[in-house]
Design an enzyme around this catalytic site. Structure first.
Site, PDB file in Angstrom:
ATOM      1  N   ASP A 188       0.684  -1.320  -0.050  1.00  0.00           N
ATOM      2  CA  ASP A 188      -0.004  -0.115  -0.133  1.00  0.00           C
ATOM      3  C   ASP A 188       1.090   1.167  -0.108  1.00  0.00           C
ATOM      4  OD1 ASP A 188      -2.236   1.596   0.097  1.00  0.00           O
ATOM      5  OD2 ASP A 188      -2.573   1.510   2.237  1.00  0.00           O
ATOM      6  N   HIS A 205      -3.121   0.728  11.811  1.00  0.00           N
ATOM      7  CA  HIS A 205      -2.714  -0.946  11.475  1.00  0.00           C
ATOM      8  C   HIS A 205      -1.357  -1.044  11.436  1.00  0.00           C
ATOM      9  CE1 HIS A 205      -4.364   1.293   7.948  1.00  0.00           C
ATOM     10  NE2 HIS A 205      -2.993   1.162   7.623  1.00  0.00           N
ATOM     11  N   GLN A 259      -2.978  -5.476   6.225  1.00  0.00           N
ATOM     12  CA  GLN A 259      -3.174  -4.372   7.241  1.00  0.00           C
ATOM     13  C   GLN A 259      -4.062  -4.811   8.178  1.00  0.00           C
ATOM     14  OE1 GLN A 259      -3.751  -1.793   3.837  1.00  0.00           O
ATOM     15  NE2 GLN A 259      -2.023  -0.271   4.578  1.00  0.00           N
ATOM     16  N   ASP A 276      -1.821   8.582  10.360  1.00  0.00           N
ATOM     17  CA  ASP A 276      -2.616   7.912   9.080  1.00  0.00           C
ATOM     18  C   ASP A 276      -3.949   7.209   9.814  1.00  0.00           C
ATOM     19  OD1 ASP A 276      -2.458   7.216   6.387  1.00  0.00           O
ATOM     20  OD2 ASP A 276      -2.705   5.241   7.292  1.00  0.00           O
ATOM     21  N   GLU A 308      -4.909  12.663   9.508  1.00  0.00           N
ATOM     22  CA  GLU A 308      -5.540  12.401   8.297  1.00  0.00           C
ATOM     23  C   GLU A 308      -6.831  11.700   8.534  1.00  0.00           C
ATOM     24  OE1 GLU A 308      -5.560   9.843   4.450  1.00  0.00           O
ATOM     25  OE2 GLU A 308      -5.056   8.989   6.487  1.00  0.00           O
TER      26      GLU A 308
END
Ligand code: GLC
Length: 623
Positions: A119, A162, A230, A262, A304
């Site tokens: 990712d 994660h 994840q 994140d 985020e």
């Protein structure tokens, strides 16, 4: 610094944070004296390790805690390998960043990820190691220290929703270690996953449908919101909190100034909800912030959360969290509304959304403003907001935008792609680089000089918007020289399935050379970007602590806001269309814009009549 003075400072900072810390932790985990004392020991240990130059910075930022709100701040964002090969390469390009005027640099995921697919690095297997493709921790520290000497700040991603399934915690969980199984969301049967699934949405419906994965090897269901590899961390376990605080301080002690947290919206799960933006997330973020403020006060946090307006605002601290949560949060709505107005040639929705849902200012916090980033654009336009504007409906407008920016709408100037179409809900997002979405790719292909110019004006208008709206503007690598979609991503095995790589190109240094020699569209864009950044730094009214008030000038082609600075108001004015228009001088004067001096164009406007002309994609910073 003498050691008793060090201890004294630590104690003072503990006292400063104690209430914020203990109250949020108590709401999360109940009365837990052991947790608080273990946390204090941990903070003291990390403070003890902290290198002296960073302790000096801590003091400086204790004195000016709002340093990041300054109009002097400008951000630049890149993948280290795509910008410079590796961290050693970054050192060679610091001059370029300085030339542009950037003094806050976000290295896209750079901690050790699982082997691809990962990712884009957001599947981290070791938070304490640098991605070996990019260098070593020593290389990283060489960069942070060189940047600190130049007055530049460093931002890195910290993925805390994660870990990769290869992280050592996950490996231990797989092996049956109960302690580590409790770090994740693991279920012995599919009953709970099914119950949760009823109200969850899918993030990557095309690539990774569903939110849980069954592993026959150890016969458990694991919560995997994003991709199978994840694994969602279980933040209702205080051990996870302690681990991540340790990780954060370790990074801070390597010279990181900003942690980009994140996917924070997903950190707390509650049955019967979409498990996003739960109230507990705000307590976690407050607790993390208060903790790092004790042992690394120079560090700030950026959240985020790419969510609708009502859910987004709280990340910058509201109510009891005011001034205590994230210092920065991405203003995805500004990005969405910029693209929406460009496509519809109408600012009514933009003026409504940005003028209705957002406070004019925050305490010790501000937006990270941007027009493009490494992710897709999700059309976060609610049904209510659509309905509030005549002629617009939420679903209809979202569909229109998805088509427009995939280049499928008749007459669209954009070249882009649909990202993760959800067959069940009809939801569609878009990929594409700033330049290609703004029309440069199609215009260059056609060779039409007028279209090329319009595309560049769209971009420069967007840059001027994000540089003045109120916040810390983030320029995404390559946009300053108009880099187009990278259609070659499909030839890279690990990227081919994810068209976000369309807008994650490799830096074109030959284009930078052309720009420096004053050649081509690159030169005009790069010159325009440097001008905007330089002007931003010269205009005190653009500091993020000056409130932003969206105003309706009665002209649907124009978006405008006031920056209510102590120095007097500044009006940001943007024509979102390719035609000339005008605004009324008396209306501007009524808003306190008396002189009509444009601090961006650097001239005084002297209209013949009350109508002040505004050029196609014109932008002004008027005082
Ligand atoms: C964030 C990142 C995105 C990533 C996701 C999962 O939204 O920006 O690129 O896919 O988190 O980590």
């Amino acid at each position: 610094m003498a050691s008793d003075q060090n201890t004294h400072l630590f104690e003072l900072r503990w006292q400063r944070s104690e209430h914020d810390l203990v109250s949020s932790l108590t709401r999360l985990y109940g009365e837990h004296p052991d947790l608080i004392s273990r946390l204090k020991v941990l903070l003291a240990a990390r403070w003890k390790d902290r290198p002296q130059p960073l302790k000096d910075l801590d003091l400086a930022r204790d004195i000016t805690p709002d340093w990041f709100l300054s109009e002097q701040m400008t951000g630049y964002v890149f993948y280290v390998d795509r910008f410079a090969g590796n961290f050693k390469g970054v050192l060679k390009h610091l001059d370029y960043l300085e030339e542009m005027g950037a003094n806050y640099v976000h290295f896209m995921p750079c901690l050790k990820p699982r082997p691809a697919p990962n990712d884009g690095g957001y599947s981290v297997m070791d938070y304490r190691a640098i991605d070996p493709r990019l260098g070593t921790m020593a290389d990283f520290e060489a960069v942070t220290s060189a940047m600190r000497k130049r007055g530049m700040s460093v931002c890195v991603d910290l993925v805390l929703n994660h870990t990769a399934k290869e992280h050592e915690w996950a490996e231990k969980a797989k092996a049956g270690d109960k302690k580590y199984q409790a770090y994740y969301w693991m279920f012995g049967s599919d009953a709970e996953p099914k119950a949760y699934e009823k109200s969850l949405v899918e993030i990557f419906p095309a690539d990774a449908p569903g939110n849980f994965t069954f592993y026959p090897e150890f016969k458990k269901w694991v919560w995997t919101t994003f991709n199978e590899h994840q694994w969602d961390l279980n933040w209702s376990n205080p051990e996870v909190f302690l681990e991540i605080v340790d990780v954060m301080l370790n990074l801070a002690n390597r010279g990181v100034d900003v942690l980009r947290l994140d996917a924070v919206a997903f950190m707390w799960k509650r049955l019967g909800t979409n498990c996003q933006n739960q109230p507990e997330v705000h307590d976690i973020l407050q607790a993390l912030r208060s903790a790092t403020r004790v042992a690394a006060p120079a560090l700030i946090h950026k959240a985020e959360a790419i969510v609708a307006p009502r859910d987004l605002v709280p990340y910058l601290g509201q109510g009891r969290h005011a001034g205590r949560e994230a210092n920065l949060a991405y203003h995805n709505n500004l990005m969405v509304q910029y693209w929406s107005s460009l496509a519809s040639r109408d600012t009514a929705l933009m003026t409504h959304v940005l003028g209705t849902h957002f406070p004019e200012s925050f305490r010790h916090a501000c937006w990270a403003t941007y027009i493009r980033c490494h992710d897709d654009i999700g059309w976060a336009i609610t049904e209510e907001d659509g309905a509030a504007v005549p002629g617009v409906s939420g679903p209809g407008h979202r569909n229109f935008l998805a088509d427009f920016y995939a280049g499928k709408f008749a007459g669209s100037f954009a070249r882009g792609a649909i990202f993760q179409e959800n067959a069940a809900t009809g939801d569609r997002r878009n990929s594409g680089s700033f330049a290609s979405l703004a029309g440069l790719e199609a215009a260059l292909d056609s060779g039409d000089a007028a279209q090329i110019d319009l595309a560049m004006q769209r971009m420069l208008m967007g840059f001027a918007l994000m540089a003045s709206f109120g916040g810390l503007p983030l320029f995404y690598m390559g946009d300053e020289i108009g880099m187009l979609n990278d259609h070659t991503f499909t030839s890279v095995k690990e990227h081919a399935h994810d068209n976000r790589w369309l807008h994650r190109p490799v830096m074109d240094w030959s284009a930078v050379e052309r720009a420096r020699k004053g050649k081509g569209h690159e030169a005009e864009l790069f010159g325009g970007v440097k001008h905007i950044i330089a002007r931003r730094k010269a205009v005190r009214q653009l500091a993020a602590d000056a409130p932003t008030r969206v105003v309706d000038l009665g002209n649907g082609k124009v978006f405008a806001f006031l920056r209510l600075a102590d120095e007097g108001p500044l009006l940001g004015l943007f024509n979102m269309t390719e035609s000339w228009t005008s605004v009324s001088a008396s209306v501007l004067r009524g808003l306190g814009i008396l002189e009509l001096r444009d601090l961006l164009g650097e001239g005084i406007l002297t209209p013949d009549s009350d109508a002040v002309p505004v050029a196609p994609y014109g932008r002004m910073w008027l005082v």
